[in-house]
Design a protein around this motif. Structure first.
Motif, PDB file in Angstrom:
ATOM      1  N   LEU A 122      -1.945  -3.678  29.439  1.00 12.81           N
ATOM      2  CA  LEU A 122      -1.624  -4.276  27.992  1.00 12.81           C
ATOM      3  C   LEU A 122      -0.644  -5.537  28.218  1.00 12.81           C
ATOM      4  N   ASN A 123      -1.088  -6.655  27.240  1.00 13.07           N
ATOM      5  CA  ASN A 123      -0.215  -7.782  26.991  1.00 13.07           C
ATOM      6  C   ASN A 123       0.179  -7.648  25.518  1.00 13.07           C
ATOM      7  N   ILE A 124       1.640  -7.684  25.220  1.00 12.59           N
ATOM      8  CA  ILE A 124       2.055  -7.528  23.767  1.00 12.59           C
ATOM      9  C   ILE A 124       3.064  -8.705  23.681  1.00 12.59           C
ATOM     10  N   VAL A 125       2.947  -9.709  22.844  1.00 10.29           N
ATOM     11  CA  VAL A 125       4.053 -10.400  22.637  1.00 10.29           C
ATOM     12  C   VAL A 125       5.117  -9.833  21.478  1.00 10.29           C
ATOM     13  N   LEU A 126       6.297  -9.957  21.809  1.00  3.04           N
ATOM     14  CA  LEU A 126       7.284  -9.338  20.687  1.00  3.04           C
ATOM     15  C   LEU A 126       8.059 -10.557  20.320  1.00  3.04           C
ATOM     16  N   ILE A 127       7.936 -10.766  18.868  1.00  2.00           N
ATOM     17  CA  ILE A 127       8.558 -12.127  18.279  1.00  2.00           C
ATOM     18  C   ILE A 127       9.874 -11.646  17.466  1.00  2.00           C
ATOM     19  N   GLY A 141      -5.109  -5.485  14.973  1.00  2.00           N
ATOM     20  CA  GLY A 141      -5.577  -4.494  15.910  1.00  2.00           C
ATOM     21  C   GLY A 141      -4.573  -3.569  15.997  1.00  2.00           C
ATOM     22  N   LEU A 142      -3.402  -3.859  15.376  1.00  2.00           N
ATOM     23  CA  LEU A 142      -2.274  -2.712  15.225  1.00  2.00           C
ATOM     24  C   LEU A 142      -1.749  -2.299  13.803  1.00  2.00           C
ATOM     25  N   GLY A 143      -2.864  -2.762  12.956  1.00  2.00           N
ATOM     26  CA  GLY A 143      -2.469  -2.721  11.580  1.00  2.00           C
ATOM     27  C   GLY A 143      -2.963  -1.160  10.833  1.00  2.00           C
ATOM     28  N   GLY A 144      -2.181  -0.317  11.549  1.00  2.00           N
ATOM     29  CA  GLY A 144      -2.138   1.241  11.025  1.00  2.00           C
ATOM     30  C   GLY A 144      -1.044   1.804  11.714  1.00  2.00           C
ATOM     31  N   VAL A 145      -0.623   2.975  10.956  1.00  2.00           N
ATOM     32  CA  VAL A 145       0.469   3.795  11.604  1.00  2.00           C
ATOM     33  C   VAL A 145       0.086   4.549  12.898  1.00  2.00           C
ATOM     34  N   ASP A 146      -1.250   5.167  12.753  1.00  2.00           N
ATOM     35  CA  ASP A 146      -1.881   5.652  14.062  1.00  2.00           C
ATOM     36  C   ASP A 146      -2.029   4.828  15.111  1.00  2.00           C
ATOM     37  N   LYS A 147      -2.103   3.528  14.968  1.00  2.00           N
ATOM     38  CA  LYS A 147      -2.334   2.763  16.126  1.00  2.00           C
ATOM     39  C   LYS A 147      -1.159   2.274  16.624  1.00  2.00           C
ATOM     40  N   LEU A 148       0.151   2.232  15.828  1.00  2.00           N
ATOM     41  CA  LEU A 148       1.519   2.027  16.082  1.00  2.00           C
ATOM     42  C   LEU A 148       1.891   3.395  16.975  1.00  2.00           C
ATOM     43  N   ILE A 149       1.845   4.339  16.551  1.00  2.00           N
ATOM     44  CA  ILE A 149       2.156   5.753  17.080  1.00  2.00           C
ATOM     45  C   ILE A 149       1.366   5.855  18.529  1.00  2.00           C
ATOM     46  N   SER A 150       0.061   5.529  18.339  1.00  2.00           N
ATOM     47  CA  SER A 150      -0.673   5.562  19.760  1.00  2.00           C
ATOM     48  C   SER A 150      -0.054   4.757  20.733  1.00  2.00           C
ATOM     49  N   LEU A 151       0.373   3.466  20.376  1.00  2.00           N
ATOM     50  CA  LEU A 151       1.105   2.311  21.421  1.00  2.00           C
ATOM     51  C   LEU A 151       2.212   3.106  21.651  1.00  2.00           C
ATOM     52  N   GLY A 152       3.201   3.619  20.757  1.00  2.00           N
ATOM     53  CA  GLY A 152       4.541   4.138  21.128  1.00  2.00           C
ATOM     54  C   GLY A 152       4.222   5.220  22.166  1.00  2.00           C
TER      55      GLY A 152
END
Length: 612
Positions: free
Chosen positions: A186-191, A402-413
Motif C-alpha cells: 500500500l502507498n498512502i500519502v498523508l497531507i 476509496g477510503l470514504g467509509g468508517v469501515d474502510k478506515l477501520i480496516s486500514l487501521g
C-alpha cells in the motif's frame, strides 16, 4: 325439580344444576363473570347456576339456548366452550361421564379443593413462562435497537467524511505488483493542510481556500504488512507539477520547477497525489489529509502525545518578521495536545537551523511518539473511545473515495496495527540545495533519492527483520532469465497506455539496452489497453522471456504469434506497464542510501536542539 338449596338432594344424573354437589361450599362457588361484571353461582365443573326461580328455554335436543358466553378463563381452559359442549352434553355423555360431568373435576368439596390446588400449582409455571417470554422479547428488542443504532451511527459518520477523487489524472505510473500470495503493498500519502479557512489571521497568515501541503509523507506498507516506511517530502522541494484535472476544471502543468507544497493549490489533494506519482514513480493507492483544527482535536482525543523535549523551547512571534508560533516548553518529558501540539508541529525557528528540514526532524519525532500512543492507547480498546476518535476523525479528515467509509478506515487501521514499531521507519527524501535558489529551495539528491524509491517500488524493506530468513510455504523459486543477445531481437513498440510519447521513451530505453527497436507508434487498433503484452515469433520463447524480464513484464504477458511470417517482437504498452528494469538487469538496492536520517517508531527520539 328443585333448584338452588332446596331440601331435595339430587341423585347423580338428575337435573340438578349443582351436579349433585350438595356438599360443596356454596360461598366458594360465587364468582364474578368478567364478561358481564356480575357475580354468578358457578359449579366446580364450570357450568353457571341459574338464580332461584329462573328457567332457561330449551333448544331441540335438550340443549339450552341463550347460554352465556364463556369467560376468558373458561375459554383458555376449555370449559364452557362450544368445542367441549359439542362433544356431548350431560344428557348425551355416557353414564360414567354424566356422574361428574364430562371432562370436569370430581364433584364435591374434594373436587373443588383438587381443582383449586391444580390451579395453584399451574399458576407459578405459567408466570415463569410469561416472564421468560418477556425477557426474551426484551433482549431481542434490545439487540435490534442497538444494532440499528450502531448502523445508523456508522451511516451518520459516513455522511460526514469529506471525499474527493484519488488523483487528478493518470501519469502512467504502474500499480505495485502482487507478491507470491496475491498481496499488494500500500502507498498512502498523508497531507497536512495549512489552510486557515475559517480561522482568520490566528496563525499569522490570511485565509486561503485550498492551503498548501505544509506536511506531506509517503507511507509505504509492505504487501505482507510486516514493515512500513514513511518518507517525508520537504515542502520546498522543487518539482514539475503535472497538469491536474479536478471536478472538470483543468489546472495547467507548472512552467518549470515549483515548490512541492504548491501542488495542493491546484485543485486540492488529487493534484498532490498526481505530483507524488510522477515525482517518485510510485502509484499512490490512497491519501488522507488533515487540517489545523483536526490536529488539535485528534491529539486531544488520544489524551495528548508524550514528547521528549531536549531543551527549553521559546519560539516568539516577532513583529514584522516571518515565523514564530509563540510555543513555550520546558525541557524534559511533556504531554502535547491541542493548540500546543499544533504549535510544535508548525514551529521552524525553534529547531536546528530554523529550516524546513529541521522542522521535519521535530515532526518525525512527534509522529513516532503518536504512533506509539495510538498502538498502545486505551482509547482504542473500548467502544466509547473508538466512537470519540471516529467522530473527531470524520470531521477533520479528507480522504479519497476509496477510503470514504468508517469501515474502510477501520480496516486500514487494523492493517497498520500489524506493523511492529521497530519495523516502522521514518525518513526524509534525500535532497540537496537547488542551485538557482540555494539556502531557500531543495531538489531530490541523486542517486540516493532514486535508490530509496526503488526499494519502495520493489517492496524492499529499509529495516531488517530480526528473524532468520525462511522460505515461505508455496513461494515459487525465482525464475532464471534466459541468456539471449538483445541485439538479435527486433522490437516494434506500440503505445496503448494513453500516455503521449510513451512508445518513444520505451523504445529509447530498449536501444540503450542493446535491443533493436525497429519502430515506435500507437497501438494498431488505436485503442487504450489496460494490460501490456509481448507477441513473439514462433519458436522464440526464450528471447521473449528475456525481453519480458528487461521490461518488467511477467511471463503471462507473452503470446506466440500464429503466423510463421512474423519475425519481429511486438511490445504493446498498456496502462499497467511497469516501466523498465535498471540497466543491465541490475538488482534493486537492498539497503537504504547512506547518510540518510532514519529512525524507527520504537525509539523515543527527542526534539532536535536549536543551532547556536
Amino acid at each position: 325439580m328443585n333448584r338452588g338449596n332446596g331440601p331435595h338432594r339430587g341423585a347423580p344424573g338428575d337435573n340438578d344444576p349443582l351436579g349433585g354437589m350438595d356438599d360443596a361450599d356454596v360461598a366458594d362457588m360465587w364468582v364474578m363473570n368478567p364478561d358481564t361484571g356480575s357475580f354468578e353461582l358457578r359449579a366446580p365443573g364450570g357450568g353457571a347456576v341459574d338464580a332461584p326461580g329462573t328457567t332457561r328455554p330449551r333448544a331441540p335436543g335438550g340443549t339450552s339456548e341463550g347460554r352465556r358466553r364463556p369467560s376468558a378463563v373458561e375459554a383458555a381452559s376449555g370449559r364452557g366452550t362450544g368445542s367441549d359442549q359439542s362433544a356431548g352434553t350431560a344428557a348425551d355423555a355416557p353414564p360414567s361421564s354424566r356422574r361428574r360431568g364430562a371432562g370436569t373435576a370430581p364433584a364435591g368439596r374434594a373436587g373443588a379443593r383438587n381443582a383449586a390446588a391444580g390451579r395453584d400449582k399451574a399458576a407459578p409455571k405459567s408466570k415463569v413462562k410469561k416472564r421468560l417470554k418477556w425477557i426474551a422479547l426484551t433482549v431481542v428488542g434490545l439487540i435490534v435497537v442497538l444494532a440499528g443504532t450502531a448502523y445508523g451511527y456508522i451511516k451518520y459518520l459516513d455522511s460526514k467524511i469529506s471525499t474527493t477523487a484519488k488523483n487528478a489524472g493518470s501519469e502512467g505510473v504502474p500499480k505495485a505488483e502482487e507478491d507470491a500470495f496475491g498481496r499488494r503493498p500500500l502507498n498512502i500519502v498523508l497531507i497536512g493542510n495549512d489552510s486557515r479557512k475559517g480561522l482568520g489571521k490566528k496563525y499569522g497568515a490570511a485565509e486561503h481556500t485550498e492551503g498548501l501541503a505544509d506536511v506531506t509523507i509517503l507511507m509505504h506498507v509492505s504487501a505482507d504488512r510486516s514493515n512500513a516506511t514513511l518518507v517525508s517530502i520537504p515542502r520546498d522541494t522543487m518539482v514539475q507539477i503535472p497538469k491536474c484535472v479536478v471536478d472538470g476544471k483543468t489546472y495547467p502543468a507548472s512552467n518549470g520547477p515549483q515548490s512541492f507544497n504548491e501542488s495542493l493549490a491546484n485543485g486540492g489533494p488529487p493534484c498532490t497525489v498526481s505530483t507524488v506519482d510522477k515525482m517518485l514513480g510510485v502509484q499512490v493507492d490512497h491519501y488522507i489529509m488533515i487540517d489545523f483544527t483536526g490536529v488539535k482535536k485528534m491529539t486531544d482525543a488520544v489524551d495528548g502525545v508524550d514528547m521528549c523535549i531536549s531543551e527549553p523551547i521559546n519560539d516568539p512571534v516577532l513583529p514584522n518578521q516571518g515565523g514564530g508560533t509563540d510555543l513555550k516548553l520546558d525541557a524534559g518529558d511533556q504531554n502535547l495536545s491541542g493548540e500546543t501540539a499544533l504549535k510544535f508541529l508548525r514551529a521552524r525557528h525553534a529547531f536546528g537551523d530554523g529550516s524546513d528540514l529541521a522542522r521535519i526532524k521535530a515532526q518525525k519525532a512527534f509522529l513516532m511518539a503518536l504512533t506509539r500512543k495510538l498502538k498502545n492507547s486505551a482509547s482504542l480498546t473500548n467502544v466509547q473511545g473508538m466512537f470519540k476518535i471516529a467522530n473527531i476523525a470524520v470531521e477533520s479528515l479528507t480522504v479519497d473515495k476509496g477510503l470514504g467509509g468508517v469501515d474502510k478506515l477501520i480496516s486500514l487501521g487494523n492493517q497498520l496495527k500489524k506493523v511492529p514499531e521497530k519495523r516502522m521507519a521514518f525518513t526524509t527524501l534525500p535532497v540537496e540545495e537547488y542551485p538557482p535558489l540555494p539556502k531557500v529551495k531543495v531538489q531530490p539528491k541523486q542517486p540516493e533519492a532514486n535508490n530509496l524509491m526503488a526499494m519502495l517500488r520493489t517492496d524492499t524493506a529499509v529495516t531488517k527483520d530480526d528473524k532468520p530468513a525462511e522460505q515461505q510455504p508455496g513461494t515459487p523459486p525465482t525464475p532464471e532469465v534466459p541468456k539471449v543477445d538483445p541485439a538479435t531481437l527486433k522490437v516494434d513498440v506500440r503505445n496503448g497506455s494513453g500516455v503521449n510519447k510513451r512508445a518513444n521513451e520505451v523504445a529509447a530505453d530498449l536501444v540503450g539496452r542493446k535491443f533493436v527497436a525497429v519502430s515506435a507508434g500507437n497501438a494498431k487498433d488505436g485503442k487504450t489497453h489496460m494490460t501490456s503484452s509481448i507477441t513473439y515469433p514462433k519458436g522464440r520463447l526464450d528471447a521473449a522471456k528475456a525481453l519480458a524480464a528487461a521490461t518488467g513484464l511477467p511471463d503471462s504477458a507473452l503470446t506466440e504469434s500464429t503466423s510463421t511470417a512474423v519475425t519481429r517482437f511486438e511490445l504493446l504498452i498498456g496502462k499497467d506497464y511497469p516501466g523498465t528494469a535498471p540497466p543491465n538487469n541490475a538488482a534493486p538496492p537492498t539497503d537504504p542510501p547512506k547518510n540518510i536520517d532514519m529512525e524507527t517508531a520504537d525509539k523515543n527520539i527527542c526534539a532536535p536542539k536549536k543551532n547556536r
